[in-house]
Design a protein around this motif. Structure first.
Motif, PDB file in Angstrom:
ATOM      1  N   GLU A   1       0.836  -1.205   0.000  1.00 11.59           N
ATOM      2  CA  GLU A   1       0.000   0.000   0.000  1.00 11.59           C
ATOM      3  C   GLU A   1       0.866   1.248   0.000  1.00 11.59           C
ATOM      4  O   GLU A   1       1.839   1.349   0.763  1.00 11.59           O
ATOM      5  CB  GLU A   1      -0.881  -0.020   1.250  1.00 11.59           C
ATOM      6  CG  GLU A   1      -1.751   1.196   1.453  1.00 11.59           C
ATOM      7  CD  GLU A   1      -2.448   1.177   2.805  1.00 11.59           C
ATOM      8  OE1 GLU A   1      -3.480   1.851   2.940  1.00 11.59           O
ATOM      9  OE2 GLU A   1      -1.964   0.514   3.726  1.00 11.59           O
TER      10      GLU A   1
ATOM     11  N   ALA B   1      -1.280   9.196   1.140  1.00  9.37           N
ATOM     12  CA  ALA B   1      -2.507   8.420   1.065  1.00  9.37           C
ATOM     13  C   ALA B   1      -3.525   9.021   2.021  1.00  9.37           C
ATOM     14  O   ALA B   1      -3.173   9.565   3.079  1.00  9.37           O
ATOM     15  CB  ALA B   1      -2.225   6.964   1.433  1.00  9.37           C
ATOM     16  N   ASP B   2      -4.793   8.900   1.662  1.00  6.69           N
ATOM     17  CA  ASP B   2      -5.846   9.460   2.512  1.00  6.69           C
ATOM     18  C   ASP B   2      -5.819   8.873   3.919  1.00  6.69           C
ATOM     19  O   ASP B   2      -6.141   9.561   4.898  1.00  6.69           O
ATOM     20  CB  ASP B   2      -7.214   9.209   1.879  1.00  6.69           C
ATOM     21  CG  ASP B   2      -7.459  10.077   0.652  1.00  6.69           C
ATOM     22  OD1 ASP B   2      -8.355   9.736  -0.131  1.00  6.69           O
ATOM     23  OD2 ASP B   2      -6.730  11.079   0.473  1.00  6.69           O
ATOM     24  N   SER B   3      -5.423   7.618   4.013  1.00  3.18           N
ATOM     25  CA  SER B   3      -5.451   6.929   5.305  1.00  3.18           C
ATOM     26  C   SER B   3      -4.441   7.487   6.301  1.00  3.18           C
ATOM     27  O   SER B   3      -4.578   7.256   7.509  1.00  3.18           O
ATOM     28  CB  SER B   3      -5.205   5.433   5.105  1.00  3.18           C
ATOM     29  OG  SER B   3      -3.951   5.217   4.483  1.00  3.18           O
ATOM     30  N   VAL B   4      -3.439   8.200   5.814  1.00  6.27           N
ATOM     31  CA  VAL B   4      -2.402   8.725   6.723  1.00  6.27           C
ATOM     32  C   VAL B   4      -2.295  10.241   6.685  1.00  6.27           C
ATOM     33  O   VAL B   4      -1.536  10.825   7.469  1.00  6.27           O
ATOM     34  CB  VAL B   4      -1.017   8.107   6.398  1.00  6.27           C
ATOM     35  CG1 VAL B   4      -1.085   6.593   6.393  1.00  6.27           C
ATOM     36  CG2 VAL B   4      -0.479   8.623   5.059  1.00  6.27           C
TER      37      VAL B   4
ATOM     38  N   GLU C   1      -4.245  -0.353  12.774  1.00  2.89           N
ATOM     39  CA  GLU C   1      -4.302  -0.579  11.323  1.00  2.89           C
ATOM     40  C   GLU C   1      -3.044  -0.089  10.604  1.00  2.89           C
ATOM     41  O   GLU C   1      -2.849  -0.388   9.433  1.00  2.89           O
ATOM     42  CB  GLU C   1      -5.534   0.105  10.726  1.00  2.89           C
ATOM     43  CG  GLU C   1      -6.878  -0.516  11.117  1.00  2.89           C
ATOM     44  CD  GLU C   1      -7.258  -0.246  12.566  1.00  2.89           C
ATOM     45  OE1 GLU C   1      -8.020  -1.051  13.128  1.00  2.89           O
ATOM     46  OE2 GLU C   1      -6.802   0.780  13.124  1.00  2.89           O
ATOM     47  N   ASP C   2      -2.225   0.659  11.280  1.00  7.89           N
ATOM     48  CA  ASP C   2      -0.957   1.105  10.709  1.00  7.89           C
ATOM     49  C   ASP C   2       0.136   0.038  10.823  1.00  7.89           C
ATOM     50  O   ASP C   2       1.234   0.208  10.287  1.00  7.89           O
ATOM     51  CB  ASP C   2      -0.464   2.373  11.398  1.00  7.89           C
ATOM     52  CG  ASP C   2      -1.365   3.574  11.140  1.00  7.89           C
ATOM     53  OD1 ASP C   2      -1.584   4.351  12.086  1.00  7.89           O
ATOM     54  OD2 ASP C   2      -1.831   3.731   9.995  1.00  7.89           O
TER      55      ASP C   2
END
Length: 123
Positions: free
Chosen positions: A46, A60-63, A88-89
């Protein structure tokens, strides 16, 4: 050829912070865009974020808002500051270098990879 070596992984409590480092050697460091990817057990690699040759970055949007990438061209180093970590990281984090000046969020655009460093976030 560029050799990349990551360090700084380990066990981190949820909500904590960690800095990963990536040391580069070989061809001129400034020739490459640099990125961090991660791969959790059983999941695909990812994109985390990148920093361009000019210093601009994309995440990335997740971070976004939690992680920050920086580079020190004089020391041939790239860093990933991770804050407000969540379980989740947890993943193996890889440093990568691309000849593309703008970099890319696609892993296949990267020419060189480090061996990875494990980050585990405990809940």
């Amino acid at each position: 050829q560029v050799q990349l070596v990551e360090s700084g992984g380990g066990l981190v409590p949820a909500g904590g912070s960690r800095v990963l480092s990536c040391a580069a050697s070989g061809r001129p460091f400034t020739s490459y865009a640099l990125a961090w990817f991660r791969q959790a057990l059983g999941k695909e690699r990812e994109f985390v974020g990148l920093i361009r040759r000019t210093g601009g970055s994309t995440y990335a949007d997740s971070v976004k808002g939690r992680f920050t990438i920086s580079r020190d061209n004089a020391k041939n180093m790239v860093y990933l500051l991770m804050t407000n970590l969540v379980p989740e990281d947890s993943a193996v984090y890889y440093c990568a270098a691309s000849r593309l000046s703008e970099g890319s969020s696609s892993w296949y655009s990267y020419d060189y990879w480090g061996q990875g460093t494990q980050v585990t976030v405990s809940s």
